[in-house]
Scaffold this motif. Structure first.
Motif, PDB file in Angstrom:
ATOM      1  N   HIS A   1      21.394   9.857   8.375  1.00 35.79           N
ATOM      2  CA  HIS A   1      20.028   9.659   8.874  1.00 35.79           C
ATOM      3  C   HIS A   1      20.014   9.691  10.415  1.00 35.79           C
ATOM      4  CE1 HIS A   1      15.920   7.932   8.617  1.00 35.79           C
ATOM      5  NE2 HIS A   1      16.259   7.289   9.712  1.00 35.79           N
TER       6      HIS A   1
ATOM      7  N   HIS B   1      13.358   5.836   5.487  1.00 30.80           N
ATOM      8  CA  HIS B   1      13.230   4.437   5.907  1.00 30.80           C
ATOM      9  C   HIS B   1      12.789   3.578   4.721  1.00 30.80           C
ATOM     10  CE1 HIS B   1      12.567   5.307  10.514  1.00 30.80           C
ATOM     11  NE2 HIS B   1      13.787   5.588  10.101  1.00 30.80           N
TER      12      HIS B   1
ATOM     13  N   GLU C   1      10.987   2.919  15.588  1.00 28.95           N
ATOM     14  CA  GLU C   1      10.828   4.371  15.453  1.00 28.95           C
ATOM     15  C   GLU C   1       9.441   4.715  14.905  1.00 28.95           C
ATOM     16  OE1 GLU C   1      15.423   5.870  14.820  1.00 28.95           O
ATOM     17  OE2 GLU C   1      14.223   5.464  13.042  1.00 28.95           O
TER      18      GLU C   1
ATOM     19  N   PHE D   1       8.109   7.836  16.807  1.00 28.40           N
ATOM     20  CA  PHE D   1       7.536   8.923  16.006  1.00 28.40           C
ATOM     21  C   PHE D   1       6.089   9.223  16.435  1.00 28.40           C
ATOM     22  CE2 PHE D   1      10.623   8.256  12.131  1.00 28.40           C
ATOM     23  CZ  PHE D   1      11.689   8.527  12.961  1.00 28.40           C
TER      24      PHE D   1
ATOM     25  N   GLU E   1      18.352  12.464  13.245  1.00 33.97           N
ATOM     26  CA  GLU E   1      17.526  12.078  14.397  1.00 33.97           C
ATOM     27  C   GLU E   1      18.116  12.589  15.707  1.00 33.97           C
ATOM     28  OE1 GLU E   1      15.564   8.084  12.421  1.00 33.97           O
ATOM     29  OE2 GLU E   1      17.257   7.839  13.760  1.00 33.97           O
TER      30      GLU E   1
ATOM     31  N   PHE F   1      14.046   0.737  12.559  1.00 32.94           N
ATOM     32  CA  PHE F   1      13.114   1.575  11.787  1.00 32.94           C
ATOM     33  C   PHE F   1      11.674   1.327  12.248  1.00 32.94           C
ATOM     34  CE2 PHE F   1      15.797   2.048   7.590  1.00 32.94           C
ATOM     35  CZ  PHE F   1      16.678   2.861   8.269  1.00 32.94           C
TER      36      PHE F   1
END
Ligand SMILES: [Fe+2]
Ligand SMILES: [Fe+2]
Length: 151
Positions: free
Chosen positions: A54, A17, A134, A139, A58, A131
């Motif tokens: 990417h 990221h 996440e 996350f 995920e 991003f």
């Protein structure tokens, strides 16, 4: 067992990221100051290679690592939903770029170059929001499983 793998993947994704946000900033600046067909190619390559890989990590690798760690109730679909939104913008961007490459100058009466810039910027803004979502929500939600295991 196996939560280390999950943590490793999250660390790698978070590092990417940071790396990709730098590229995005540079692309955004160049879209304003030095638009060219080569810049458009570079942006599409970045999307088709870096960003696509990417997202694959995920959707596939992270999902698999979660299952291996015995975590079956994390809603990976919610995380993947953001990718669909990004894909839709990319689809429109590529549609415009194809017209541009074919020598067209306008789309629906609007300046095609400006539409490409607008759409690329929309992609980058949506990517940055994704991003952030996440890192701030998904996350940390995953990392909570590691704590719960020892409670
Ligand atoms: Fe993502
Ligand atoms: Fe991500």
């Amino acid at each position: 067992m196996g939560f280390e793998k999950v943590k490793q993947i999250l660390t790698k994704l978070t590092q990417e990221h940071v790396e990709y946000l730098k590229k995005v900033e540079e692309f955004e600046r160049k879209l304003e100051t030095e638009f060219s067909p080569e810049l458009v190619d570079q942006i599409l390559q970045f999307i088709d290679n870096d960003i696509a890989e990417h997202a694959r990590v995920e959707e596939e690798d992270l999902d698999e690592a979660l299952k291996e760690a015995g975590i079956t109730d994390f809603d990976i679909e919610a995380l993947n939903f953001g990718h669909q939104t990004l894909d839709e913008i990319v689809e429109h961007l590529k549609f415009l770029v194809d017209k541009y490459r074919a020598g067209e100058a306008t789309y629906l009466g609007k300046d095609l170059k400006k539409e490409i810039i607008k759409t690329a910027k929309e992609f980058f803004t949506t990517l940055k929001d994704h991003f952030t979502e996440e890192e701030d929500f998904f996350f940390p939600d995953i990392l909570k499983y590691d704590i719960e295991r020892f409670e």
